[in-house]
Design an enzyme around this catalytic site. Sequence first.
Site, mmCIF file in Angstrom:
data_model
loop_
_atom_site.group_PDB
_atom_site.id
_atom_site.type_symbol
_atom_site.label_atom_id
_atom_site.label_comp_id
_atom_site.label_asym_id
_atom_site.label_seq_id
_atom_site.Cartn_x
_atom_site.Cartn_y
_atom_site.Cartn_z
ATOM 1 N N TYR A 32 49.430 49.577 50.569
ATOM 2 C CA TYR A 32 50.162 50.205 49.477
ATOM 3 C C TYR A 32 49.249 50.456 48.299
ATOM 4 O O TYR A 32 48.089 50.025 48.290
ATOM 5 C CB TYR A 32 51.373 49.354 49.072
ATOM 6 C CG TYR A 32 51.066 48.110 48.269
ATOM 7 C CD1 TYR A 32 50.483 46.996 48.863
ATOM 8 C CD2 TYR A 32 51.364 48.045 46.903
ATOM 9 C CE1 TYR A 32 50.212 45.844 48.124
ATOM 10 C CE2 TYR A 32 51.109 46.897 46.163
ATOM 11 C CZ TYR A 32 50.527 45.810 46.777
ATOM 12 O OH TYR A 32 50.254 44.680 46.039
ATOM 13 N N LYS A 145 44.537 46.216 50.156
ATOM 14 C CA LYS A 145 45.848 46.153 49.469
ATOM 15 C C LYS A 145 46.942 46.236 50.543
ATOM 16 O O LYS A 145 47.612 47.262 50.726
ATOM 17 C CB LYS A 145 45.950 47.268 48.406
ATOM 18 C CG LYS A 145 46.935 46.926 47.291
ATOM 19 C CD LYS A 145 46.695 47.771 46.068
ATOM 20 C CE LYS A 145 47.839 47.738 45.067
ATOM 21 N NZ LYS A 145 48.115 46.461 44.442
ATOM 22 N N GLU A 177 41.604 34.974 42.017
ATOM 23 C CA GLU A 177 42.379 35.922 41.203
ATOM 24 C C GLU A 177 43.786 35.377 41.029
ATOM 25 O O GLU A 177 44.034 34.197 41.275
ATOM 26 C CB GLU A 177 42.384 37.308 41.872
ATOM 27 C CG GLU A 177 42.977 37.295 43.274
ATOM 28 C CD GLU A 177 43.070 38.668 43.926
ATOM 29 O OE1 GLU A 177 42.909 39.694 43.257
ATOM 30 O OE2 GLU A 177 43.336 38.697 45.146
ATOM 31 N N LEU A 201 41.282 41.357 45.288
ATOM 32 C CA LEU A 201 41.528 42.793 45.266
ATOM 33 C C LEU A 201 40.730 43.371 44.098
ATOM 34 O O LEU A 201 40.853 42.877 42.973
ATOM 35 C CB LEU A 201 43.024 43.095 45.074
ATOM 36 C CG LEU A 201 43.321 44.592 45.079
ATOM 37 C CD1 LEU A 201 43.264 45.147 46.498
ATOM 38 C CD2 LEU A 201 44.661 44.892 44.448
HETATM 39 N N1 PLP Z 1 44.880 41.368 42.477
HETATM 40 C C1 PLP Z 1 46.020 41.450 43.181
HETATM 41 C C2 PLP Z 1 46.266 40.476 44.282
HETATM 42 C C3 PLP Z 1 46.974 42.446 42.890
HETATM 43 O O1 PLP Z 1 48.115 42.529 43.597
HETATM 44 C C4 PLP Z 1 46.720 43.335 41.811
HETATM 45 C C5 PLP Z 1 47.683 44.366 41.459
HETATM 46 O O2 PLP Z 1 48.782 44.436 41.965
HETATM 47 C C6 PLP Z 1 45.526 43.205 41.097
HETATM 48 C C7 PLP Z 1 44.626 42.214 41.470
HETATM 49 C C8 PLP Z 1 45.213 44.132 39.954
HETATM 50 O O3 PLP Z 1 44.948 45.428 40.444
HETATM 51 P P1 PLP Z 1 45.132 46.701 39.523
HETATM 52 O O4 PLP Z 1 44.344 46.467 38.290
HETATM 53 O O5 PLP Z 1 44.569 47.820 40.336
HETATM 54 O O6 PLP Z 1 46.597 46.850 39.245
#
Ligand code: PLP
Length: 282
Positions: A32, A145, A177, A201
Amino acid sequence: MSHVFINGQWCQPEEAVVSVFDRGFLFADGVYEVVPFYTGYPLLFDDHYERLERSLAQVGIDNPYQREEWLSICQTLAESTPEANGIVYIQVTRGAEYPRNHLPEGELTPTVMATASPWVPPVETPDPVHVEPFEDIRWLRCDIKSISLLGNIMLKQEAKKRGAFEPLLHRNGRVTEGASCNYFMVKDGCLYTPPNDELILGGITREWILELAESAGIEVKETAFSLDELMQADECFLSSSTREVQPVGTIGSTTINNGSIGPITQQLAELFRNRRPHIVQE
Ligand code: PLP
């Protein structure tokens, strides 16, 4: 106006259906993406598109659309939403097949769903929040993702039980994270965040914050750090598309920067708001 894009068609939410044999439903076999839009304008679209393309490639699902088609889907959703600001949610699964097999037997057509929902971007830096540390129980390919978010959801549930805004995940003491965000710390004027490897991620917001920091002359280090080091930090914040820069005031029983927003966190949050598209407030 219609609000759900499903397999090339636009429909109302109640008409948006997929097969119970969809591999997204049976196996969480899909990926996603979440693209924020401000006043109808998708922020950092190319970065989100590239991450979607990469996630699809990593799990071996053919990208069903070209960049321009994805952009048009996002723009149509953003424009058709009554609220000016929101997020577009995109999901692509490997497709449906009966009977259920771990490995698909035939050539499948990916199932594509996209929808938009309202979201209110912050107009000032939010108050610092409380986070709770947890061992990272997720799989070892957090760089994808994936729609398989059971570990993330279990961790969020545990964090909520302890009154925390978000879990702070670590593997044997090494910070990774959050369940839906990236973490940063500031120590002696330097901005640290864990490296963009398979344990996190690669957040689009994370990347943009690093660029903003560098352009502001702040020293940046993408390097592993421990929970103990984070507890000694001068400042801590988390980031995501829907949180932008969110200050952290307490980690477990440890207070950071007296529970106040630190100067570098404030500077980055302001830079972020000044550089994002101008928003219409609702
Ligand atoms: N890490 C995880 C596990 C996430 O699900 C997300 C966003 O949903 C992020 C980091 C942050 O990603 P982004 O800055 O692209 O929203």
